[in-house]
Design an enzyme around this catalytic site. Structure first.
Site, mmCIF file in Angstrom:
data_model
loop_
_atom_site.group_PDB
_atom_site.id
_atom_site.type_symbol
_atom_site.label_atom_id
_atom_site.label_comp_id
_atom_site.label_asym_id
_atom_site.label_seq_id
_atom_site.Cartn_x
_atom_site.Cartn_y
_atom_site.Cartn_z
ATOM 1 N N CYS A 1 37.717 110.243 90.186
ATOM 2 C CA CYS A 1 38.511 109.713 91.294
ATOM 3 C C CYS A 1 38.563 110.768 92.388
ATOM 4 C CB CYS A 1 39.912 109.352 90.820
ATOM 5 S SG CYS A 1 40.968 108.707 92.139
ATOM 6 N N HIS B 1 28.667 103.226 90.759
ATOM 7 C CA HIS B 1 28.849 102.567 92.050
ATOM 8 C C HIS B 1 27.614 101.753 92.395
ATOM 9 C CE1 HIS B 1 32.482 104.824 93.336
ATOM 10 N NE2 HIS B 1 31.967 105.742 92.530
ATOM 11 N N GLU C 1 37.340 98.534 93.662
ATOM 12 C CA GLU C 1 37.296 99.543 92.613
ATOM 13 C C GLU C 1 37.330 98.915 91.233
ATOM 14 O OE1 GLU C 1 39.054 103.410 92.844
ATOM 15 O OE2 GLU C 1 40.055 102.886 94.734
ATOM 16 N N CYS D 1 38.424 104.808 98.773
ATOM 17 C CA CYS D 1 37.921 105.299 97.490
ATOM 18 C C CYS D 1 37.082 106.540 97.752
ATOM 19 C CB CYS D 1 37.099 104.217 96.788
ATOM 20 S SG CYS D 1 36.322 104.769 95.256
ATOM 21 N N GLY E 1 33.734 106.407 96.065
ATOM 22 C CA GLY E 1 32.996 105.364 96.765
ATOM 23 C C GLY E 1 32.430 105.853 98.084
#
Length: 269
Positions: free
Chosen positions: A71, A155, A204, A213, A216
């Site tokens: 994260c 991702h 997410e 994110c 991301g």
């Protein structure tokens, strides 16, 4: 008898976190804390534990109770929290898989984190079958072929002409649970505005639509560079604000952005 826990609520560009220390929680307890009506509410829950090799060990969980491998915004928030507490300009964070992330105070507003090197091979991400991760096939005839990347979590990045026209609830949920992704996936829709500016919206894994994110944003830059759509540094503009991402000469991803301390309190389980 109820369990009382001290917590801290922070966010990075509206991507919000509940931070706890040295606790073990069941999946149901995590879901309970994540309930925005009867709990505190969060996109991810972060547990800080002691580490023998870093300033802290970090564990991430999604609001559905599942483990989040990485994260970025959460790592920035924790870095800022620890730097303020320890009165240091840099900190180290040990991740669940044993990597060490480096957090750095850029100035009074901005915090940076070295997220390490992205994973680009199909079995590292992972996807279900061997193929070129620069253009993954067999997702949907109605979507362009995505670039797949792992930043410690998977991702799928789709480049589109106008991200505002994408039904993120529909396609985010569809791609997250697609059979091509055995561990599910985060989903980004990105629009190239300039060589150094990318508009991105995100779904997410385990959380749904979020304002921002960090991993991301990192994955989006990596995907854009691999496709020849941007330079090695770019602003990634999300619904909650911007992150500034660089894929440096050492092939490591540097992420810089703002963090926000919302409040502290006690919760009861």
């Amino acid at each position: 008898m109820s369990k009382k826990l001290d917590f801290i609520k922070m966010d990075g560009l509206g991507n919000d976190f509940v931070i706890l220390r040295n606790v073990d929680l069941s999946e149901q307890e995590i879901i309970s804390i994540g309930n925005r009506k009867t709990g505190v509410g969060f996109d991810q829950l972060i547990i800080l534990n002691e580490s023998k090799i870093a300033d802290a060990k970090i564990l991430f969980f999604n609001s559905d109770g599942s483990i989040a491998g990485a994260c970025g915004n959460g790592s920035r928030c924790v870095s800022r929290l620890l730097m303020d507490e320890l009165k240091k300009d840099s900190v180290s964070l040990e991740t669940k898989d044993g990597r060490i992330l480096k957090g750095e105070k850029i100035d009074e507003d901005f915090t940076g984190v070295n997220m390490g090197k992205p994973f680009l091979l199909w079995n590292e991400i992972p996807i279900a079958e061997k193929q070129d991760t620069l253009s993954v096939k067999n997702i949907s005839d109605q979507l362009p072929e995505p670039v797949c990347v792992s930043m410690g979590n998977p991702h799928a990045v789709f480049f589109v002409e106008d991200v505002e026209k994408i039904d993120l609830s529909l396609w985010g949920n569809y791609v997250e649970h697609h059979s091509m992704f055995p561990q599910k996936t985060n989903v980004e829709f990105a629009q190239i505005l300039r060589n150094d500016l990318i508009r991105m919206r995100v779904w997410e894994r385990g959380a749904g639509i979020t304002e921002a994110c960090g991993t991301g944003a990192c994955a989006t830059l990596v995907a854009a560079v691999r496709r020849g759509l941007s330079g090695s540094k770019a602003e990634i503009k999300m619904d909650g604000g911007s992150l500034f991402i660089e894929w440096n000469k050492d092939k490591e991803i540097i992420m810089i952005g703002k963090t926000h301390m919302a409040f502290k309190g006690e919760l009861y389980l």
